[in-house]
Write a protein that holds these residues in place. Sequence first.
Motif, PDB file in Angstrom:
ATOM      1  N   ALA A  15      60.069  44.301  44.906  1.00 28.93           N
ATOM      2  CA  ALA A  15      61.026  43.837  45.905  1.00 28.93           C
ATOM      3  C   ALA A  15      61.864  42.680  45.361  1.00 28.93           C
ATOM      4  O   ALA A  15      62.894  42.348  45.914  1.00 28.93           O
ATOM      5  N   TRP A  16      61.393  42.052  44.268  1.00 30.16           N
ATOM      6  CA  TRP A  16      62.025  40.852  43.724  1.00 30.16           C
ATOM      7  C   TRP A  16      62.167  40.929  42.215  1.00 30.16           C
ATOM      8  O   TRP A  16      61.329  41.521  41.540  1.00 30.16           O
ATOM      9  N   ASP A  38      56.137  41.696  47.279  1.00 29.59           N
ATOM     10  CA  ASP A  38      56.067  40.530  48.169  1.00 29.59           C
ATOM     11  C   ASP A  38      54.781  39.734  47.966  1.00 29.59           C
ATOM     12  O   ASP A  38      54.793  38.503  48.014  1.00 29.59           O
ATOM     13  N   ARG A  41      55.061  37.699  44.450  1.00 33.25           N
ATOM     14  CA  ARG A  41      56.260  36.898  44.164  1.00 33.25           C
ATOM     15  C   ARG A  41      55.902  35.436  43.880  1.00 33.25           C
ATOM     16  O   ARG A  41      56.354  34.856  42.894  1.00 33.25           O
ATOM     17  N   SER A  59      66.659  39.399  45.038  1.00 31.58           N
ATOM     18  CA  SER A  59      66.193  40.670  45.583  1.00 31.58           C
ATOM     19  C   SER A  59      66.400  41.788  44.559  1.00 31.58           C
ATOM     20  O   SER A  59      67.407  41.828  43.862  1.00 31.58           O
ATOM     21  N   HIS A  60      65.421  42.662  44.462  1.00 28.34           N
ATOM     22  CA  HIS A  60      65.529  43.834  43.576  1.00 28.34           C
ATOM     23  C   HIS A  60      66.115  44.972  44.381  1.00 28.34           C
ATOM     24  O   HIS A  60      65.573  45.357  45.402  1.00 28.34           O
TER      25      HIS A  60
END
Length: 61
Positions: A15-16, A38, A41, A59-60
């Motif tokens: 997600a990142w 998440d 992270r 953000s990815h």
Amino acid sequence: MTDVCSAKGCQAPAAWELQWNNPKLHTPDRRKIWLACDDHRQSLSDFLGARGFLKDVVSHR
């Protein structure tokens, strides 16, 4: 193919993007990327931050 978290053993979707570089090895504009879910992270950010490597977290896609 889904991009997965870079944490050891984690297969969760990323997600990142943790953008970093090692100033002893890389030019200042170079960015390496670790992917994070998440849950990981913060721990991955802390690891890179403690070494002074972390440059940005975004953000990815």
